[in-house]
Write an enzyme that holds these catalytic residues in place. Structure first.
Site, PDB file in Angstrom:
ATOM      1  N   ASP A   6      17.761   8.747  84.306  1.00  0.00           N
ATOM      2  CA  ASP A   6      17.364   8.278  83.052  1.00  0.00           C
ATOM      3  C   ASP A   6      18.232   7.325  82.399  1.00  0.00           C
ATOM      4  OD1 ASP A   6      15.989   8.561  80.603  1.00  0.00           O
ATOM      5  OD2 ASP A   6      17.591  10.083  79.725  1.00  0.00           O
ATOM      6  N   ASP A   8      18.441   6.050  78.677  1.00  0.00           N
ATOM      7  CA  ASP A   8      19.087   6.410  77.541  1.00  0.00           C
ATOM      8  C   ASP A   8      19.495   7.777  77.283  1.00  0.00           C
ATOM      9  OD1 ASP A   8      18.397   4.071  75.675  1.00  0.00           O
ATOM     10  OD2 ASP A   8      16.233   4.524  76.228  1.00  0.00           O
ATOM     11  N   ASP A 196      19.067  13.713  80.096  1.00  0.00           N
ATOM     12  CA  ASP A 196      19.715  14.186  78.888  1.00  0.00           C
ATOM     13  C   ASP A 196      18.681  15.326  78.393  1.00  0.00           C
ATOM     14  OD1 ASP A 196      18.391  12.170  77.870  1.00  0.00           O
ATOM     15  OD2 ASP A 196      19.606  11.942  76.074  1.00  0.00           O
TER      16      ASP A 196
END
Ligand SMILES: [Mg+2]
Length: 247
Positions: A6, A8, A196
């Protein structure tokens, strides 16, 4: 073992690189691991996103898979398509070989984050969907994190289009959209997703049949545990995941 990272909250926060991320990617590549970046950002073009990674010391040519690309993969070449979205989405729809229409009858509506979103776009999209056009939403995220807090994402605008058009969309990006097929076709049936958020990256890993490593460098903190789906590994950041996995 392929790695799907990922962006961000794993590689960067806003425009700020996360400490150790570039080193972690370099370690993976030095160990012969394939690295792909999977992002639900459908606003910026892929070239733009690759250049932004290059600028923080992460060579990324051909390595970014985005929700605009995933959404466009659900279109057929030569379809007439109404786009409600940013430059990255327009580019992917054109690259797919579709004909862009501004108004009137079309085969599909594709929508994403549109920073110039206004009533007339909503009106045209709603009429097209009620007239029988398929609706593709690049990504379902209601919000995305910025230094100012959570700002409205493609999912928030999609809620308005759902109300106007009276139909549910096909989804391009994480967790369960067309991106699952794009990644599996490219990387195969076994890999590691690092993200996240359990609700997007974790569910994405589940849909792929990959392992999920959760990191605390983005929106999730230790206080949010336990999360669903349960991560295979939990670490402070990508560098810790890589060090523990390659050790
Ligand atoms: Mg993230």
């Amino acid at each position: 073992m392929p790695w799907v990272l990922d962006l961000d909250g794993v590689i960067r926060l806003g425009e700020q690189p996360i400490a150790g991320a570039a080193e972690a990617v370099a370690l993976l590549r030095a160990a012969g691991e394939e690295v792909v970046f999977a992002t639900n950002n459908a606003y910026r073009s892929i070239r733009d996103q690759e250049a932004a990674l290059d600028a923080i010391g992460i060579p990324a040519d051909g390595a970014v898979v985005g929700a605009a690309q995933a959404g466009a993969s659900l279109l057929e070449p030569h379809e007439r398509v109404l786009v409600v979205g940013g430059p990255g989405l327009v580019e992917e729809v054109e690259a797919r070989g579709c004909t862009l229409v501004e108004d009137g009858p079309c085969d599909a509506v594709i929508s994403g984050l549109d920073r110039q979103f206004h009533y007339d776009a909503l009106r045209r999209a709603g009429l097209a969907i009620r007239g029988g056009a398929r609706w593709i939403l690049t990504n379902p995220d209601p919000t995305f994190p910025t230094p100012h807090g959570l700002e409205p994402g493609a999912g928030a605008l999609g809620a308005a289009i759902r109300a106007a058009g009276g139909a549910d969309p096909l989804i391009g990006g994480k967790p369960e959209g067309a991106m699952v097929g794009l990644i599996r076709d490219r990387l195969g049936g076994d890999g590691i997703v690092v993200g996240d958020r359990a609700d997007t990256d974790g569910r994405f890993a589940t849909a792929l049949g990959y392992r999920f490593a959760l990191v605390f460098s983005g929106v999730t903190t230790e206080a949010d545990l336990p999360v669903e789906p349960e991560p295979w590994l939990i670490a402070d950041d990508l560098l810790e995941v890589v060090r523990r996995t390659l050790a």
